[in-house]
Enzyme design. Structure first.
Site, PDB file in Angstrom:
ATOM      1  N   HIS A  60       0.840  -1.195   0.000  1.00  0.00           N
ATOM      2  CA  HIS A  60       0.000   0.000   0.000  1.00  0.00           C
ATOM      3  C   HIS A  60       0.873   1.242   0.000  1.00  0.00           C
ATOM      4  O   HIS A  60       2.035   1.216   0.399  1.00  0.00           O
ATOM      5  CB  HIS A  60      -0.940   0.008   1.208  1.00  0.00           C
ATOM      6  N   CYS A  61       0.292   2.355  -0.481  1.00  0.00           N
ATOM      7  CA  CYS A  61       0.956   3.653  -0.403  1.00  0.00           C
ATOM      8  C   CYS A  61       0.147   4.513   0.564  1.00  0.00           C
ATOM      9  O   CYS A  61      -0.523   3.982   1.450  1.00  0.00           O
ATOM     10  CB  CYS A  61       1.079   4.300  -1.782  1.00  0.00           C
ATOM     11  N   VAL A  62       0.159   5.804   0.412  1.00  0.00           N
ATOM     12  CA  VAL A  62      -0.524   6.681   1.367  1.00  0.00           C
ATOM     13  C   VAL A  62      -2.033   6.527   1.309  1.00  0.00           C
ATOM     14  O   VAL A  62      -2.716   6.606   2.328  1.00  0.00           O
ATOM     15  CB  VAL A  62      -0.135   8.156   1.110  1.00  0.00           C
ATOM     16  N   ARG A  95      -3.715   4.116  -1.247  1.00  0.00           N
ATOM     17  CA  ARG A  95      -4.222   3.023  -2.069  1.00  0.00           C
ATOM     18  C   ARG A  95      -3.623   1.673  -1.705  1.00  0.00           C
ATOM     19  O   ARG A  95      -2.459   1.576  -1.346  1.00  0.00           O
ATOM     20  CB  ARG A  95      -3.908   3.298  -3.552  1.00  0.00           C
TER      21      ARG A  95
END
Length: 481
Positions: free
Chosen positions: A25-27, A29
């Site tokens: 995951h990113c910030v 999504r």
């Protein structure tokens, strides 16, 4: 609120845990590598309360959850599926296997240029400040600010030097990023890039004049005449040379004993790559770069209406597919070859258009979650980051995305008909005017007004026609892949 039931619904909509190869995951999504994207139940996924949008790009299926919540959703997904924790790089590596050759090329260019954006955008902003100080007619008729206030002249000169550094040494930056992407030594990549702009070489910007006068310097090696020219501001020569350098270095690393690597690998790699760069790679790619530049210039000079309409209307689609990163190289090539780019101003207007469409959705929606997301994503788009607006709001409802494309196309036609150009790459939103040549601000501001108003009006009207405020569940995702 993230619940186990919500995440279980996401997993089932994705085709079950057996369809999820790996996840990170990113910030905002979840970034997933799936075995088969065709079995994803998009209608079910869209109806999960914590899902704000989803899209597929570069072999990854990404589910927009939102900041803070995404980490909780990710932890729940790991527990439900039993898959191991993965980094974004690992997901990218797995996902890349699903890409065709063209998609891999586009992804490679994105991987190379995205790390350079902070330096390039910063340089663009500083050059914008320099434009304000040195542009005639902004503060005083027919005079620049520094002409009237001489004490600011050296200040502007220092800003210009700081801003120009990223562009003057651009091959060094590209060399570092490209060799890293291709699996070679980053330090050798920097040396390669700087080698191609060594002061002993004829500056690329002086090549045309030297060729006309017949004063182009040569190396005479073994009956070969090699042009002794640099590649300042050029993109293709260093990209191809970096690829060759990484392959040679990896080839030697596998075959040279550890005791001799320091003495053999780096010197031989640089020597061979250097000869190939000046003998073959440089001249060939330099010619290709000139041809690409000439083609774009010809289209936007002779049929600016068509060029603006197509690029302005479809730039957002390029963002969805990830292909927009390839045009960063074109922008840099145009700036180096012609002193400005007519493509980047269109990018700025496209971003503004996406923000306006999202903002309109805030006013027509009765869904509090959507209203909050629309407002924050619109602000983000106005400052140059369009993904939240595009994937979280506009593509989800389709018609805001199409309205934004329409407004962007109209605005692009207006500025291209007047041959508006940017001196550098800056922030692709409302602050974008700083990168435009000051004498063209008036026309660009008209384009900005169109990008602000047309998408907003179209989205507002279409939302009322479709009764979006009364039926939030009518939205369906638009998948371009």
């Amino acid at each position: 609120m993230v619940t186990k039931q919500s995440v279980e619904r996401i997993v089932q909509a994705l085709g079950g845990k057996d369809n999820i190869v790996t996840a990170s995951h990113c910030v905002t999504r979840l970034r997933l590598a799936l075995k088969d994207e065709s079995i994803v139940d998009k209608n079910e996924l869209e109806n999960v309360d914590i899902v704000k949008g989803f899209f597929s790009a570069n072999g990854q299926f990404q589910v927009v959850i939102g900041p803070e919540l995404v980490e909780k959703a990710y932890e729940q997904m790991l527990a439900i599926t039993g898959i191991e924790r993965a980094t974004k790089e690992q997901v990218k590596s797995v996902a890349e296997k699903n890409l065709n050759l063209f998609q891999r090329l586009v992804k490679a260019l994105g991987d190379i240029f995205i790390p350079l954006l902070p330096a390039i955008v910063t340089a663009g902003l500083l050059m914008g400040i320099n434009n304000v100080l040195t542009g005639k007619g902004i503060f005083y008729p027919n005079q620049a600010f520094i002409d009237v206030h001489q004490e600011w002249k050296d200040f502007a000169g220092m800003i210009n030097l700081i801003a120009n550094t990223s562009f003057v040494f651009l091959p060094g930056l590209i060399g570092w990023s490209a060799v890293k992407r291709f699996g070679g030594s980053e330090l050798l990549g920097i040396v390669l890039g700087l080698m191609l702009i060594h002061p002993d070489l004829l500056n690329a910007w002086g090549y045309a004049e030297a060729a006309a006068k017949g004063t182009v310097p040569y190396w005479h090696l073994f009956r070969l005449n090699i042009q002794k020219i640099g590649y300042q501001g050029q993109v293709l020569p260093v990209l191809v040379s970096a690829f060759v350098l990484a392959k040679i270095e990896n080839f030697l690393n596998k075959r040279v004993p550890d005791a001799f690597k320091l003495l053999i690998v780096a010197p031989v790699t640089l020597l061979i790559t250097g000869f190939l760069s000046f003998l073959i790679i440089g001249p060939v790619t330099f010619a290709i770069g000139k041809a690409i530049t000439a083609a774009f210039v010809a289209v936007f000079d002779k049929v600016p209406l068509l060029g603006g309409l197509i690029y302005g209307g479809l730039y957002a689609v390029l963002v969805v597919t990830g292909m927009h990163h390839t045009f960063l190289a074109v922008d840099l090539q145009l700036i180096a070859s012609t002193g400005g780019t007519f493509l980047w101003p269109i990018l700025a207007l496209s971003n503004i258009s996406q923000g306006s469409a999202a903002l309109a959705m805030m006013f027509v929606s009765k869904n509090e979650k959507l209203k909050g997301m629309a407002l924050t994503s619109a602000i983000s788009a106005y400052l140059g980051i369009t993904e939240p607006a595009m994937f979280g709001v506009n593509i989800r409802y389709r018609f805001p995305f199409l309205s934004a494309m329409t407004g962007s196309a109209i605005a692009a036609v207006v500025i291209t008909l007047q041959h508006v150009r940017a001196s550098s790459i800056g922030v692709g939103g409302l602050p974008g005017f700083l990168s435009i040549f000051p004498q063209q601000w008036g026309v660009f501001f008209i384009g900005m007004a169109i990008a602000l108003l047309v998408p907003f009006f179209l989205t507002f009207v279409l939302a009322k026609v479709k009764k979006v405020g009364q039926s939030e569940q009518s939205a369906r995702n638009l998948n371009f892949n």
